[in-house]
Design an enzyme around this catalytic site. Sequence first.
Site, PDB file in Angstrom:
ATOM      1  N   LYS A   1      23.502  -5.798  -2.047  1.00 59.08           N
ATOM      2  CA  LYS A   1      22.231  -5.912  -2.772  1.00 59.08           C
ATOM      3  C   LYS A   1      21.223  -4.991  -2.105  1.00 59.08           C
ATOM      4  CE  LYS A   1      20.004  -9.577  -3.922  1.00 59.08           C
ATOM      5  NZ  LYS A   1      19.336 -10.891  -3.775  1.00 59.08           N
TER       6      LYS A   1
ATOM      7  N   GLU B   1      23.208 -16.276  -7.029  1.00 61.78           N
ATOM      8  CA  GLU B   1      22.711 -16.513  -5.672  1.00 61.78           C
ATOM      9  C   GLU B   1      21.666 -17.623  -5.667  1.00 61.78           C
ATOM     10  OE1 GLU B   1      19.756 -14.099  -2.688  1.00 61.78           O
ATOM     11  OE2 GLU B   1      21.284 -12.938  -3.755  1.00 61.78           O
TER      12      GLU B   1
ATOM     13  N   ASP C   1      22.159 -17.871   0.116  1.00 57.15           N
ATOM     14  CA  ASP C   1      21.226 -17.072   0.917  1.00 57.15           C
ATOM     15  C   ASP C   1      20.369 -18.016   1.746  1.00 57.15           C
ATOM     16  OD1 ASP C   1      19.370 -15.331   2.002  1.00 57.15           O
ATOM     17  OD2 ASP C   1      18.360 -14.921   0.116  1.00 57.15           O
TER      18      ASP C   1
ATOM     19  N   LYS D   1      22.025 -11.042   5.827  1.00 52.84           N
ATOM     20  CA  LYS D   1      20.801 -10.297   6.113  1.00 52.84           C
ATOM     21  C   LYS D   1      20.613 -10.303   7.627  1.00 52.84           C
ATOM     22  CE  LYS D   1      18.397 -11.761   1.868  1.00 52.84           C
ATOM     23  NZ  LYS D   1      17.331 -12.663   1.343  1.00 52.84           N
TER      24      LYS D   1
ATOM     25  N   SER E   1      10.711 -14.079  -0.127  1.00 53.19           N
ATOM     26  CA  SER E   1      11.337 -15.369  -0.404  1.00 53.19           C
ATOM     27  C   SER E   1      12.213 -15.704   0.795  1.00 53.19           C
ATOM     28  CB  SER E   1      12.182 -15.272  -1.683  1.00 53.19           C
ATOM     29  OG  SER E   1      12.933 -16.436  -1.874  1.00 53.19           O
TER      30      SER E   1
ATOM     31  N   GLU F   1      10.764  -5.121  -5.204  1.00 51.75           N
ATOM     32  CA  GLU F   1      12.016  -4.380  -5.032  1.00 51.75           C
ATOM     33  C   GLU F   1      12.242  -3.329  -6.110  1.00 51.75           C
ATOM     34  OE1 GLU F   1      15.175  -7.197  -4.583  1.00 51.75           O
ATOM     35  OE2 GLU F   1      14.238  -8.161  -2.851  1.00 51.75           O
TER      36      GLU F   1
ATOM     37  N   HIS G   1      19.589  -6.254   1.394  1.00 53.16           N
ATOM     38  CA  HIS G   1      18.278  -5.796   1.838  1.00 53.16           C
ATOM     39  C   HIS G   1      17.292  -6.962   1.831  1.00 53.16           C
ATOM     40  CE1 HIS G   1      16.814  -4.944  -2.595  1.00 53.16           C
ATOM     41  NE2 HIS G   1      17.400  -6.121  -2.471  1.00 53.16           N
TER      42      HIS G   1
END
Length: 401
Positions: A378, A275, A302, A327, A42, A196, A355
């Site tokens: 995360k 988020e 994000d 990130k 994503s 994940e 991550h």
Amino acid sequence: MTLITDIRLRRVLDSRGNATVEADVLTESGGFGRGKAPSGASTGEYEAIELPANEAIAKAREEALPRLIGEVHAGNQRDVDAALHAADGTDDFSGIGANSAVAISMAAAKAGADVLGAPLYQHLGGTFRGNEYPTPLGNIIGGGEHAADATNIQEFLAAPVGAPSVEEAVFANAAVHQEVHDILADRDLPAGKGDEGAWAPSVSDDEAFEIMDEAVETVADDFGFAISFGLDVAGAELYDDEADGYVYDDGVKSTEEQIEYIAGKVEEYDLVYVEDPLDENDYEAFADLTAQVGDQTLVCGDDLFVTNVERLQAGINADAGNSILIKPNQIGTLTDAVDAIELATASGYESVVSHRSGETEDTTIAHLAVATDAPFIKTGAVGGERTAKLNELIRIEDNAV
């Protein structure tokens, strides 16, 4: 500081079985560091550009290595990352690839720490480091871009906010993951796992909320401390221009309805973290939601911010969100990531280190989260590439790195 004498690049596998870039940095005094680039599923529209691994390696060997080997000291991270930018020549790392850039950047940081004989978090920490450790956000139920035929909301995240230690928090998240498995089994709901390691059952979002609430309450009672949960909505993936709204299995929500929906869930479940609840281009909607619930929860950008100081500054100016997801591969270097954290901190925003869905056993983000006093990290709950970071956090807390 010590001069970089060699950089070696190679392809290795990430957790999805795809090729990614691994970098080794060696210095004249014997320092060594290794970094591996993760990859997202994503991805935000404004992220730095990842090239195919072979292409990224070839471009970096041609353009970046001559600017680094024999020219730059590994202990000076800003110089290393400036050389990577100069070698790339673009504003999005489309020249050498953000995957080669971030692998080299992380490897150089580790080599610099190795020369000093210091843990990476101390090398990166500067004046950031406080006395707290980040609370791990564990991905427990997943859908969206991470799993087919599952929830619309991409991640339901356990948050053991009352844990007395990192170790207890890590094991609490693992217990929540197991408890959700047991609840699903009791309901005869089969579930595989997403990218994940989260369970990906074919349930509605409402049922997923109910299951998470039951699981965290049960585990909190067992462990004797508070466990909350949060969400990664991945709003940009739900938003559809043609539909002019957020597309769920049960219909389309307007922006106003999406804000009302998320605010209602924050109230109903006392969510501590939300988020990307809205589209990555809608600063105004983020600001409206933040005005409603920002004193109760972290509203984290994000895809909205993509670890980019310019987009973060625009969000700060608009009062959009109150936290940023960090990130390093999203922006290309550790220096760029730290610059975003510095701006966030100066502006009263929290920074949450994260991550990616396609991960490796690299543990840099665990050190970055500790170094910068992040409230949350995360990095999943189970799976070797996730537990690599979690176990490193436990070691850091135990002064064993």
